[in-house]
Design an enzyme around this catalytic site. Structure first.
Site, mmCIF file in Angstrom:
data_model
loop_
_atom_site.group_PDB
_atom_site.id
_atom_site.type_symbol
_atom_site.label_atom_id
_atom_site.label_comp_id
_atom_site.label_asym_id
_atom_site.label_seq_id
_atom_site.Cartn_x
_atom_site.Cartn_y
_atom_site.Cartn_z
ATOM 1 N N CYS A 415 0.807 -1.218 0.000
ATOM 2 C CA CYS A 415 0.000 0.000 0.000
ATOM 3 C C CYS A 415 0.841 1.269 0.000
ATOM 4 O O CYS A 415 0.527 2.233 -0.700
ATOM 5 C CB CYS A 415 -0.967 -0.016 1.179
ATOM 6 S SG CYS A 415 -0.194 -0.185 2.803
ATOM 7 N N HIS A 459 -2.856 0.754 6.788
ATOM 8 C CA HIS A 459 -3.037 1.000 5.361
ATOM 9 C C HIS A 459 -2.629 2.431 5.039
ATOM 10 O O HIS A 459 -2.574 3.293 5.928
ATOM 11 C CB HIS A 459 -4.511 0.770 4.993
ATOM 12 C CG HIS A 459 -4.759 0.618 3.529
ATOM 13 N ND1 HIS A 459 -4.029 -0.224 2.721
ATOM 14 C CD2 HIS A 459 -5.672 1.220 2.704
ATOM 15 C CE1 HIS A 459 -4.480 -0.158 1.488
ATOM 16 N NE2 HIS A 459 -5.475 0.732 1.444
ATOM 17 N N ASP A 475 -7.838 5.125 -3.306
ATOM 18 C CA ASP A 475 -7.020 4.035 -2.783
ATOM 19 C C ASP A 475 -6.347 3.318 -3.947
ATOM 20 O O ASP A 475 -6.942 2.430 -4.575
ATOM 21 C CB ASP A 475 -7.873 3.057 -1.984
ATOM 22 C CG ASP A 475 -7.031 2.098 -1.156
ATOM 23 O OD1 ASP A 475 -5.815 1.993 -1.438
ATOM 24 O OD2 ASP A 475 -7.575 1.466 -0.243
#
Length: 668
Positions: A415, A459, A475
């Site tokens: 991530c 995250h 995202d």
């Protein structure tokens, strides 16, 4: 001079100390645990030869070695170093113990060590376990005050000492509970905040670079538990907001947390006018100042400041379990602050002479889409989906131009790699962007309704500025690894019907529910919760009311305790010598039946010797001691009573090996 320490007394003291040290072994370095246990075990082995203390020429080098060991491991006498030194000193004290006074010192210090252990953790499992060394300490104290010279373990004595310890705890527990409920809570201990510098906790940081989040992503410990007041939002919207990162130096993204604490900038924060999620959070200690709130935070009920980029920050770090209520607006853009031009300027900064290939590509794509923010974002995300990128925690190390290396060479990351590359390219294309770190998802405990968020749910994502609208959450990881950001809301082991889960999964989730109850009811019982309790009792929490309530409850406690302890004794005063002889009769009843009234003690003993010749020595020893003490003209003291009790214990052990008659008859 203090009486000599018997082998049995030494064993009880050692058992209590070792049980306590076992709890500290979870944080002590392995070498410390091995050394301390070796000292205790060697001393116990030498007791088989004698009880004398080790000579000074042995103890002095051990003391010097202990100091060097603590110095090497901890660097000084902080919380961890001081506790390790105390454990080591107690081990050395056991090595030199030969008097009852030494045993008392070790037991009292062990009780202090039991208290210290709660500075390292307060879980329900730990609390229940610490009852074991506590009871063993009371058992050791009972043994140390016993005048018996017996060296063998006796079940009757074990039961007696255990009962005595349990009675002590039972008397103290209600008073402790009363004080816990009513004594005013402090914001922090009188001695200041605990030293957590040695804990190496892995809370979210305001810095992010390739590999920085790995330690969180592989950490399955619980970060927080959440209970929603209303049905929670869809799972894909569970973005728990933490630090926001603006600066990029070519390798590391960092925030401006300290600078954003400026009161003038805090006043520039803008939040939605309404909320659609209300919830309660129990945040585990992080040693960080951030409150974790859902998506676009609006408010929380604990003291904090909301920065212009919507970070909820406290003045100090969170060093203990923190319980608070939060309100958020989920599914909307984060509003621009009162300083949009400042945010735009921050969101476009890039380091000079870094990642030239990524800059050239982003500028070309921006020209192709006419500078449209959403179109440029879609172009970058589509590149992630179609250019053979992959998600992996085993990403290779990147060079100086980290974004170029990731985009054009390795194309493997997780991530933080995707959030970093995406944000860099959006800025290079002329669109203000920032990195947001926090947690994503969590799973619902179907047993108690709490959502559990673990450190492995850490995250990183991005937010881009849409003119006249706000900050849009994007995202990038979802473009490559949808499974990383697509959760069912249940833990993987509980996916599907709860009734179909295995017994192991059920046991684990129920244990977690019990742990949640413990955190909510006990550990999170702070000043606010205490005030709410008093309000439910019709009180306003003033110290005068609390004082009167404490005094009244204490007097009632003393009165009830006095009635329980003394009333039965006053109703039936029984000579302790008579009680001992009745126990003697009860042991012999299978062979002699009930003792007739008026039969002298010596005559009864003679009949017993004839009926049970195998235990003649024990019967005679008790009977002669009883007659000598009983008719000495003075009341038996405690030491004499204990001596008789020990003789009865020996008789009981002897009678176990004697054959019993099929049918007992009354003595003539």
């Amino acid at each position: 001079m203090s009486p000599a320490l018997t082998r049995r007394q030494f064993d009880r003291v050692t058992l209590a100390f070792v049980a306590c040290m076992a709890a500290h072994a979870t944080w002590l370095p392995v070498i410390h645990t091995v050394v301390f246990l070796t000292i205790v075990a060697l001393r116990r082995w030498l007791i088989t030869v004698h009880l004398k203390a080790w000579p000074t020429w042995i103890r002095l080098p051990l003391l010097i070695g202990l100091l060097l060991l603590v110095r090497e491991a901890f660097g000084g006498l902080g919380r961890n170093g001081g506790t390790a030194l105390l454990i080591g000193l107690l081990a050395l004290k056991l090595a030199e113990s030969e008097r009852r006074r030494d045993g008392l010192i070790v037991v009292c210090a062990t009780l202090f060590l039991i208290t210290i252990r709660f500075l390292f953790g307060e879980s329900l499992t730990l609390t229940l376990y610490m009852l074991v060394p506590t009871l063993l300490c009371f058992w050791a104290l009972s043994e140390l005050h016993s005048q018996s010279a017996a060296t063998q373990l006796d079940k009757a004595l074990v039961r007696r000492y255990a009962l005595s310890a349990l009675k002590t705890v039972a008397v103290a527990a209600p008073l402790a509970l009363l004080l816990w409920l009513l004594v005013p809570r402090l914001a922090e201990p009188l001695w200041g905040k605990p030293d957590v510098s040695d804990d190496a906790r892995t809370g979210l940081s305001d810095e992010m670079s390739p590999g920085k989040l790995t330690e969180l992503l592989v950490d399955d410990s619980i970060a927080m538990r959440v209970r929603f007041d209303v049905p929670p939002a869809p799972t894909e919207q569970f973005y728990w907001r933490g630090p926001v990162l603006w600066r990029f130096d070519g390798e590391t993204w960092s925030g401006m947390s300290n600078w954003l604490r400026n009161p003038r900038l805090s006043e520039g924060a803008r939040v939605p006018d309404s909320v659609n999620q209300r919830y309660e959070v129990m945040l585990e200690p992080t040693d960080r100042p951030w409150l974790i709130l859902l998506d676009v935070p609006v408010r929380a009920d604990v003291e904090h400041s909301l920065t212009l980029d919507l970070q909820a920050m406290r003045k100090g770090t969170i060093n203990s379990l923190l319980r608070y209520r939060g309100e958020s607006m989920v599914g909307v853009m984060a509003p621009m602050s009162a300083f949009p031009e400042t945010e735009r300027r921050w969101g476009l900064r890039l380091p000079q002479s870094y990642n030239p290939r990524a800059v050239e590509l982003a500028q070309r794509w921006s020209q192709e889409v006419g500078g449209n923010a959403r179109a440029l974002s879609d172009r970058i995300l589509n590149h992630f989906r179609t250019a053979n990128f992959s998600y992996s925690l085993s990403a290779p190390e990147l060079g100086r131009d980290s974004v170029d290396d990731f985009l054009f060479n390795s194309r493997v990351g997780y991530c933080e790699h995707y959030a970093s590359a995406y944000t860099f390219m959006m800025r290079a294309g002329g669109v203000p962007a920032r990195v947001v770190t926090g947690y994503y998802g969590g799973y619902l405990n179907p047993f108690d309704g709490h959502m559990i968020v673990r450190n492995s749910d850490a995250h990183a994502w991005a937010e881009i500025a849409i003119p006249d609208q706000g900050w849009l959450r994007v995202d990038p990881t979802a473009a490559v690894a949808p499974q990383r950001v697509d959760r069912s809301g249940l833990g993987p082991q509980l996916a599907g019907d709860w009734s179909q889960a295995s017994w192991g999964d059920r046991l684990l989730i129920m244990a977690d529910a019990v742990g949640t109850w413990w955190n909510r009811t006990m550990l999170a019982f702070d000043a606010r919760a205490q005030l709410a309790l008093l309000e439910n009792m019709g009180l306003d929490g003033r110290w005068e009311q609390r004082a009167l309530l404490l005094i009244g409850a204490f007097l009632i406690f003393v009165l009830v305790g006095a009635l329980i302890i003394w009333a039965p004794w006053r109703r039936r005063r029984q000579d302790p010598m008579i009680r001992l002889h009745r126990r003697f009769e009860a042991l012999l009843r299978p062979w002699l039946g009930t003792r007739p009234e008026g039969l002298p003690a010596q005559s009864y003993a003679a009949q017993a010797i004839a009926a049970v010749p195998g235990s003649a020595a024990e019967i005679k020893a008790f009977s002669e001691s009883f007659v000598q003490i009983r008719y000495a003209g003075t009341d038996a003291d405690l030491q004499q009573q204990r001596a008789l009790n020990d003789r009865l214990t020996q008789l009981q052990r002897s009678l176990r090996d004697q054959p019993r008659p099929r049918r007992a008859s009354a003595a003539p």
